[in-house]
Design a protein around this motif. Structure first.
Motif, PDB file in Angstrom:
ATOM      1  N   THR A  90       0.819  -1.209   0.000  1.00  0.00           N
ATOM      2  CA  THR A  90       0.000   0.000   0.000  1.00  0.00           C
ATOM      3  C   THR A  90       0.854   1.262   0.000  1.00  0.00           C
ATOM      4  O   THR A  90       0.617   2.192  -0.782  1.00  0.00           O
ATOM      5  N   PHE A  91       1.880   1.295   0.856  1.00  0.00           N
ATOM      6  CA  PHE A  91       2.666   2.521   1.040  1.00  0.00           C
ATOM      7  C   PHE A  91       3.970   2.527   0.252  1.00  0.00           C
ATOM      8  O   PHE A  91       4.596   3.581   0.111  1.00  0.00           O
ATOM      9  N   ARG A  92       4.390   1.373  -0.236  1.00  0.00           N
ATOM     10  CA  ARG A  92       5.559   1.279  -1.113  1.00  0.00           C
ATOM     11  C   ARG A  92       6.789   2.006  -0.552  1.00  0.00           C
ATOM     12  O   ARG A  92       7.374   2.873  -1.233  1.00  0.00           O
ATOM     13  N   PRO A  93       7.230   1.698   0.658  1.00  0.00           N
ATOM     14  CA  PRO A  93       8.432   2.353   1.169  1.00  0.00           C
ATOM     15  C   PRO A  93       9.647   1.977   0.338  1.00  0.00           C
ATOM     16  O   PRO A  93       9.812   0.818  -0.056  1.00  0.00           O
ATOM     17  N   GLN A  94      10.483   2.951   0.047  1.00  0.00           N
ATOM     18  CA  GLN A  94      11.698   2.689  -0.732  1.00  0.00           C
ATOM     19  C   GLN A  94      12.849   2.218   0.147  1.00  0.00           C
ATOM     20  O   GLN A  94      13.715   1.470  -0.296  1.00  0.00           O
ATOM     21  N   ARG A  95      12.843   2.663   1.412  1.00  0.00           N
ATOM     22  CA  ARG A  95      13.911   2.289   2.340  1.00  0.00           C
ATOM     23  C   ARG A  95      13.277   1.841   3.654  1.00  0.00           C
ATOM     24  O   ARG A  95      12.493   2.580   4.257  1.00  0.00           O
ATOM     25  N   VAL A  96      13.624   0.646   4.090  1.00  0.00           N
ATOM     26  CA  VAL A  96      13.074   0.067   5.319  1.00  0.00           C
ATOM     27  C   VAL A  96      14.224  -0.301   6.245  1.00  0.00           C
ATOM     28  O   VAL A  96      15.206  -0.921   5.815  1.00  0.00           O
ATOM     29  N   LEU A  97      14.095   0.088   7.507  1.00  0.00           N
ATOM     30  CA  LEU A  97      15.134  -0.200   8.496  1.00  0.00           C
ATOM     31  C   LEU A  97      14.614  -1.254   9.480  1.00  0.00           C
ATOM     32  O   LEU A  97      13.502  -1.135  10.006  1.00  0.00           O
ATOM     33  N   ALA A 110       9.163  -6.470   2.735  1.00  0.00           N
ATOM     34  CA  ALA A 110       9.761  -5.238   2.203  1.00  0.00           C
ATOM     35  C   ALA A 110      10.431  -5.492   0.858  1.00  0.00           C
ATOM     36  O   ALA A 110      10.320  -4.681  -0.071  1.00  0.00           O
ATOM     37  N   ARG A 111      11.134  -6.600   0.743  1.00  0.00           N
ATOM     38  CA  ARG A 111      11.796  -6.922  -0.524  1.00  0.00           C
ATOM     39  C   ARG A 111      10.788  -7.209  -1.627  1.00  0.00           C
ATOM     40  O   ARG A 111      11.094  -7.024  -2.811  1.00  0.00           O
ATOM     41  N   ALA A 112       9.578  -7.644  -1.259  1.00  0.00           N
ATOM     42  CA  ALA A 112       8.553  -7.941  -2.258  1.00  0.00           C
ATOM     43  C   ALA A 112       8.130  -6.698  -3.034  1.00  0.00           C
ATOM     44  O   ALA A 112       7.597  -6.803  -4.141  1.00  0.00           O
ATOM     45  N   VAL A 113       8.371  -5.491  -2.459  1.00  0.00           N
ATOM     46  CA  VAL A 113       8.039  -4.255  -3.166  1.00  0.00           C
ATOM     47  C   VAL A 113       9.305  -3.517  -3.609  1.00  0.00           C
ATOM     48  O   VAL A 113       9.257  -2.344  -3.972  1.00  0.00           O
ATOM     49  N   GLY A 114      10.431  -4.202  -3.554  1.00  0.00           N
ATOM     50  CA  GLY A 114      11.676  -3.617  -4.044  1.00  0.00           C
ATOM     51  C   GLY A 114      12.351  -2.655  -3.097  1.00  0.00           C
ATOM     52  O   GLY A 114      13.216  -1.872  -3.521  1.00  0.00           O
ATOM     53  N   ALA A 115      11.986  -2.683  -1.811  1.00  0.00           N
ATOM     54  CA  ALA A 115      12.593  -1.758  -0.857  1.00  0.00           C
ATOM     55  C   ALA A 115      14.055  -2.121  -0.593  1.00  0.00           C
ATOM     56  O   ALA A 115      14.433  -3.296  -0.622  1.00  0.00           O
ATOM     57  N   VAL A 116      14.840  -1.107  -0.327  1.00  0.00           N
ATOM     58  CA  VAL A 116      16.220  -1.300   0.113  1.00  0.00           C
ATOM     59  C   VAL A 116      16.200  -1.487   1.623  1.00  0.00           C
ATOM     60  O   VAL A 116      15.589  -0.698   2.347  1.00  0.00           O
ATOM     61  N   ILE A 117      16.851  -2.531   2.103  1.00  0.00           N
ATOM     62  CA  ILE A 117      16.800  -2.880   3.523  1.00  0.00           C
ATOM     63  C   ILE A 117      18.061  -2.405   4.222  1.00  0.00           C
ATOM     64  O   ILE A 117      19.188  -2.642   3.757  1.00  0.00           O
ATOM     65  N   GLY A 118      17.889  -1.722   5.357  1.00  0.00           N
ATOM     66  CA  GLY A 118      18.999  -1.370   6.227  1.00  0.00           C
ATOM     67  C   GLY A 118      18.826  -2.072   7.566  1.00  0.00           C
ATOM     68  O   GLY A 118      17.725  -2.510   7.917  1.00  0.00           O
ATOM     69  N   GLN A 141      15.748   9.413   6.999  1.00  0.00           N
ATOM     70  CA  GLN A 141      16.613   8.773   6.013  1.00  0.00           C
ATOM     71  C   GLN A 141      15.984   7.486   5.469  1.00  0.00           C
ATOM     72  O   GLN A 141      16.389   6.988   4.416  1.00  0.00           O
ATOM     73  N   VAL A 142      15.022   6.927   6.225  1.00  0.00           N
ATOM     74  CA  VAL A 142      14.296   5.737   5.776  1.00  0.00           C
ATOM     75  C   VAL A 142      12.808   6.047   5.808  1.00  0.00           C
ATOM     76  O   VAL A 142      12.347   6.975   6.500  1.00  0.00           O
ATOM     77  N   ASP A 143      12.033   5.262   5.069  1.00  0.00           N
ATOM     78  CA  ASP A 143      10.584   5.493   4.995  1.00  0.00           C
ATOM     79  C   ASP A 143       9.817   4.728   6.068  1.00  0.00           C
ATOM     80  O   ASP A 143       8.700   5.102   6.417  1.00  0.00           O
ATOM     81  N   CYS A 144      10.407   3.644   6.577  1.00  0.00           N
ATOM     82  CA  CYS A 144       9.699   2.797   7.538  1.00  0.00           C
ATOM     83  C   CYS A 144      10.704   2.093   8.439  1.00  0.00           C
ATOM     84  O   CYS A 144      11.751   1.632   7.974  1.00  0.00           O
ATOM     85  N   ILE A 145      10.369   2.015   9.722  1.00  0.00           N
ATOM     86  CA  ILE A 145      11.124   1.218  10.696  1.00  0.00           C
ATOM     87  C   ILE A 145      10.163   0.202  11.285  1.00  0.00           C
ATOM     88  O   ILE A 145       9.055   0.551  11.697  1.00  0.00           O
ATOM     89  N   VAL A 146      10.580  -1.061  11.325  1.00  0.00           N
ATOM     90  CA  VAL A 146       9.726  -2.125  11.861  1.00  0.00           C
ATOM     91  C   VAL A 146      10.271  -2.568  13.213  1.00  0.00           C
ATOM     92  O   VAL A 146      11.439  -2.965  13.326  1.00  0.00           O
ATOM     93  N   ILE A 147       9.414  -2.520  14.227  1.00  0.00           N
ATOM     94  CA  ILE A 147       9.791  -2.895  15.587  1.00  0.00           C
ATOM     95  C   ILE A 147       8.933  -4.084  16.021  1.00  0.00           C
ATOM     96  O   ILE A 147       7.697  -4.005  16.008  1.00  0.00           O
ATOM     97  N   GLY A 148       9.558  -5.188  16.408  1.00  0.00           N
ATOM     98  CA  GLY A 148       8.831  -6.295  17.032  1.00  0.00           C
ATOM     99  C   GLY A 148       8.837  -6.090  18.534  1.00  0.00           C
ATOM    100  O   GLY A 148       9.908  -5.944  19.132  1.00  0.00           O
ATOM    101  N   ASN A 149       7.671  -6.060  19.154  1.00  0.00           N
ATOM    102  CA  ASN A 149       7.597  -5.761  20.589  1.00  0.00           C
ATOM    103  C   ASN A 149       6.591  -6.691  21.289  1.00  0.00           C
ATOM    104  O   ASN A 149       5.397  -6.484  21.172  1.00  0.00           O
ATOM    105  N   PRO A 150       7.090  -7.714  22.005  1.00  0.00           N
ATOM    106  CA  PRO A 150       8.491  -8.085  22.162  1.00  0.00           C
ATOM    107  C   PRO A 150       9.060  -8.661  20.868  1.00  0.00           C
ATOM    108  O   PRO A 150       8.339  -9.229  20.056  1.00  0.00           O
ATOM    109  N   ASN A 151      10.369  -8.504  20.730  1.00  0.00           N
ATOM    110  CA  ASN A 151      11.029  -8.898  19.491  1.00  0.00           C
ATOM    111  C   ASN A 151      11.200 -10.417  19.422  1.00  0.00           C
ATOM    112  O   ASN A 151      11.487 -11.076  20.421  1.00  0.00           O
ATOM    113  N   ASN A 152      11.027 -10.941  18.221  1.00  0.00           N
ATOM    114  CA  ASN A 152      11.268 -12.351  17.950  1.00  0.00           C
ATOM    115  C   ASN A 152      12.516 -12.443  17.075  1.00  0.00           C
ATOM    116  O   ASN A 152      12.531 -11.839  15.994  1.00  0.00           O
TER     117      ASN A 152
END
Length: 218
Positions: A90-97, A110-118, A141-152
């Motif tokens: 939906t949002f097509r982020p270009q850079r995902v951290l 993220a890679r399914a929409v061609g995002a660059v992963i940091g 500097q990035v379009d999206c940050i993904v946080i797992g809480n609690p992280n797996n």
């Protein structure tokens, strides 16, 4: 060969030694299906001949009431993983951290929409704590940050204040914060760490919850 994006939970493929699987990948509640859900499924078994409500009206209303969130702020998905892909498409982020190690499906979506992963690395000598300073610095500097809480798989837990502080920086600098709270129900005080009640008021904050893990409903 190690498959980079193996979701896990596939007990139907024969094990290499021919014996039964010992599956530590799916993280389903070991107590199993709650009796209340078993009764509800049994009582409504005849309804499987009908298509479900495409809007999921009754379920959304129940979730809105149960979680105490405003109407119209919940979107249903076929498992949490589908919602990661839905956000990305939906949002097509270009850079995902991604703070890593983390659930591989974040990167796969993220890679399914061609995002660059940091990556921001969680360090063992720091007890795998979230690198908040680095994450805040990355906002803008990035379009999206993904946080797992609690992280797996580390189990790292973030307070609601820490997540909201990151979301505030992201809001000023144009970065979305996608928070996966799929395992938060396992904590007796989980709601104290949740930012679910804030998502409806913040355009850049998205919260994903799951029925799969805690309620044993994959």
């Amino acid at each position: 060969m190690i498959k980079r994006f193996e979701h896990g939970g596939n007990i139907y493929q024969p094990a290499p030694d021919g014996g039964p699987w010992l599956d530590f990948s799916a993280n389903i509640n070991p107590l199993g299906l709650p009796e209340s859900i078993r009764q509800a499924l049994t009582a409504h078994l005849d309804a499987v001949v009908h298509y479900p409500d495409p809007a999921g009206t009754a379920l959304r209303q129940a979730l809105e009431g149960g979680y105490g969130v405003p109407g119209g702020t919940i979107l249903l998905g076929n498992g949490a993983a589908e919602l990661f892909y839905l956000y990305m498409h939906t949002f097509r982020p270009q850079r995902v951290l991604l703070p890593v190690p983390s659930f591989s499906e974040y990167e796969r979506a993220a890679r399914a929409v061609g995002a660059v992963i940091g990556y921001e690395y969680l360090k063992e000598d720091d007890d795998f704590a979230f690198p908040w300073e680095g994450l805040r610095r990355a906002c803008g500097q990035v379009d999206c940050i993904v946080i797992g809480n609690p992280n797996n798989p580390t189990g790292t837990l973030a307070t609601a204040d820490e997540v909201l502080a990151l979301a505030e920086v992201g809001a000023r600098k144009g970065t979305d914060i996608l928070v996966d709270e799929s395992f938060l129900d396992f904590l007796p005080s989980g709601e104290a760490y949740s930012v679910l009640d804030q998502a409806g008021d913040r355009d850049n904050l998205f919260v994903i919850r799951s029925l799969t893990k805690f309620y044993a409903l994959p």
